[in-house]
Design a protein around this motif. Structure first.
Motif, PDB file in Angstrom:
ATOM      1  N   GLU A   4      43.422   8.337  11.615  1.00 15.64           N
ATOM      2  CA  GLU A   4      43.278   9.618  11.140  1.00 15.64           C
ATOM      3  C   GLU A   4      44.279  10.442  12.625  1.00 15.64           C
ATOM      4  OE1 GLU A   4      40.929   8.248  11.495  1.00 15.64           O
ATOM      5  OE2 GLU A   4      39.672   8.138   9.875  1.00 15.64           O
ATOM      6  N   SER A   5      44.605  10.432  13.096  1.00 13.68           N
ATOM      7  CA  SER A   5      45.009  11.586  14.195  1.00 13.68           C
ATOM      8  C   SER A   5      46.325  11.120  15.544  1.00 13.68           C
ATOM      9  CB  SER A   5      44.588  11.237  15.692  1.00 13.68           C
ATOM     10  OG  SER A   5      44.430   9.511  16.677  1.00 13.68           O
ATOM     11  N   SER A   7      50.120  10.513  13.649  1.00 14.01           N
ATOM     12  CA  SER A   7      51.074  11.740  12.456  1.00 14.01           C
ATOM     13  C   SER A   7      52.189  10.590  11.860  1.00 14.01           C
ATOM     14  CB  SER A   7      51.513  12.762  13.108  1.00 14.01           C
ATOM     15  OG  SER A   7      52.606  12.588  11.528  1.00 14.01           O
ATOM     16  N   MET A   9      55.045  11.335  11.506  1.00 18.66           N
ATOM     17  CA  MET A   9      55.861  11.491  12.155  1.00 18.66           C
ATOM     18  C   MET A   9      56.376  10.458  13.301  1.00 18.66           C
ATOM     19  SD  MET A   9      57.739  13.482   9.954  1.00 18.66           S
ATOM     20  CE  MET A   9      58.526  14.899  10.450  1.00 18.66           C
ATOM     21  N   ASP A  10      55.501  10.642  14.028  1.00 18.83           N
ATOM     22  CA  ASP A  10      55.687   9.545  15.225  1.00 18.83           C
ATOM     23  C   ASP A  10      56.097   8.494  15.116  1.00 18.83           C
ATOM     24  OD1 ASP A  10      54.103  11.965  16.357  1.00 18.83           O
ATOM     25  OD2 ASP A  10      51.923  10.524  16.798  1.00 18.83           O
ATOM     26  N   SER A  88      53.469  14.023   2.415  1.00 17.31           N
ATOM     27  CA  SER A  88      53.725  15.045   2.899  1.00 17.31           C
ATOM     28  C   SER A  88      53.831  14.354   4.557  1.00 17.31           C
ATOM     29  CB  SER A  88      52.789  16.222   3.467  1.00 17.31           C
ATOM     30  OG  SER A  88      53.377  16.348   3.654  1.00 17.31           O
ATOM     31  N   SER A  89      54.747  15.268   5.486  1.00 18.44           N
ATOM     32  CA  SER A  89      55.062  15.112   6.697  1.00 18.44           C
ATOM     33  C   SER A  89      53.468  14.979   7.721  1.00 18.44           C
ATOM     34  CB  SER A  89      55.969  15.768   6.994  1.00 18.44           C
ATOM     35  OG  SER A  89      56.014  17.371   7.428  1.00 18.44           O
ATOM     36  N   GLN A  90      53.011  15.726   7.001  1.00 18.03           N
ATOM     37  CA  GLN A  90      51.456  16.082   7.967  1.00 18.03           C
ATOM     38  C   GLN A  90      50.511  15.332   7.577  1.00 18.03           C
ATOM     39  OE1 GLN A  90      51.539  18.705   9.067  1.00 18.03           O
ATOM     40  NE2 GLN A  90      53.655  19.182   8.939  1.00 18.03           N
ATOM     41  N   SER A  91      50.782  13.987   7.252  1.00 16.76           N
ATOM     42  CA  SER A  91      50.135  13.131   7.069  1.00 16.76           C
ATOM     43  C   SER A  91      50.098  12.300   8.275  1.00 16.76           C
ATOM     44  CB  SER A  91      50.395  12.109   5.247  1.00 16.76           C
ATOM     45  OG  SER A  91      50.028  12.511   3.962  1.00 16.76           O
ATOM     46  N   SER A  92      48.730  11.079   7.942  1.00 21.55           N
ATOM     47  CA  SER A  92      48.797  10.588   9.290  1.00 21.55           C
ATOM     48  C   SER A  92      48.612   8.650   8.406  1.00 21.55           C
ATOM     49  CB  SER A  92      46.713  10.254   9.808  1.00 21.55           C
ATOM     50  OG  SER A  92      45.937   9.400   8.385  1.00 21.55           O
ATOM     51  N   ASP A  95      47.143   7.411   5.495  1.00 22.31           N
ATOM     52  CA  ASP A  95      47.284   8.600   4.483  1.00 22.31           C
ATOM     53  C   ASP A  95      47.757   7.166   4.041  1.00 22.31           C
ATOM     54  OD1 ASP A  95      45.689  10.296   4.632  1.00 22.31           O
ATOM     55  OD2 ASP A  95      47.030  11.279   5.552  1.00 22.31           O
ATOM     56  N   GLU A 112      59.045  16.637   3.712  1.00 21.79           N
ATOM     57  CA  GLU A 112      58.583  17.793   5.009  1.00 21.79           C
ATOM     58  C   GLU A 112      58.987  18.934   4.573  1.00 21.79           C
ATOM     59  OE1 GLU A 112      59.238  20.221   8.636  1.00 21.79           O
ATOM     60  OE2 GLU A 112      58.519  18.172   9.280  1.00 21.79           O
TER      61      GLU A 112
END
Length: 166
Positions: A4-5, A7, A9-10, A88-92, A95, A112
């Motif tokens: 979960e931690s 992203s 995006m990483d 979403s770009s905020q997802s892990s 997700d 995003e």
């Protein structure tokens, strides 16, 4: 560190090859071949280049085996898979793993807001897990909605296809 931690995006690929929806299957296939990639994101013809669909190698095989040659000149928008599946770009990465399993897909378009920022594939997820062995243990011990048998088969497939044959 947990699933979960991290992203998406990483780990997502921002260098995504795209084609416009008015191009045909030959043009799209050439982009895939020239770039040695397994999918193309199809974008609208507007300046915003919003993703509207996706074509994969599997789609091309299906299309070529089921159409007449005269149909190969039709715009890709008539052949692409849509609607696209996004996160979403905020997802892990958790997700992404859940969504891929639930929808039986191997790629997810990342947005995003309403803007297209990249794509994440099952290979991106597995590479991340393989680089951090603690994450593999978390996946194996977690309460993911992915049956253990399916997970182990996916790990084995990824491990053997990426470790020994490249």
């Amino acid at each position: 560190m947990s699933l979960e931690s991290i992203s998406i995006m990483d780990i997502l690929n921002k260098d995504v090859k795209t084609a416009e929806q008015n191009q045909n299957i030959f043009e799209v296939s050439k982009i895939m071949f020239d770039n040695d990639i397994g999918s193309i994101v199809i974008v609208d013809s507007n300046a915003s280049k919003n993703p509207v669909g996706i074509i994969t190698e599997k789609d091309i095989i299906r299309i070529l085996s089921s159409t007449q040659l005269v149909n190969l000149q039709v715009p890709i928008k008539e052949l692409m898979s849509c609607p696209i599946i996004t996160l979403s770009s905020q997802s892990s990465i958790l997700d992404a793993m859940k969504l891929m399993y639930e929808r039986k897909i191997r790629r997810i378009i990342i947005l995003e807001g309403n803007s297209f920022v990249g794509i994440i594939t099952e290979h991106d997820l597995f590479n991340t897990l393989m680089k951090n062995k603690d994450l593999i243990t978390m996946v194996a011990d977690s309460n993911l909605p992915i049956p253990q048998k399916d997970m182990y088969q996916d790990f084995a497939h990824h491990w053997f296809s990426n470790s020994f044959f490249k």
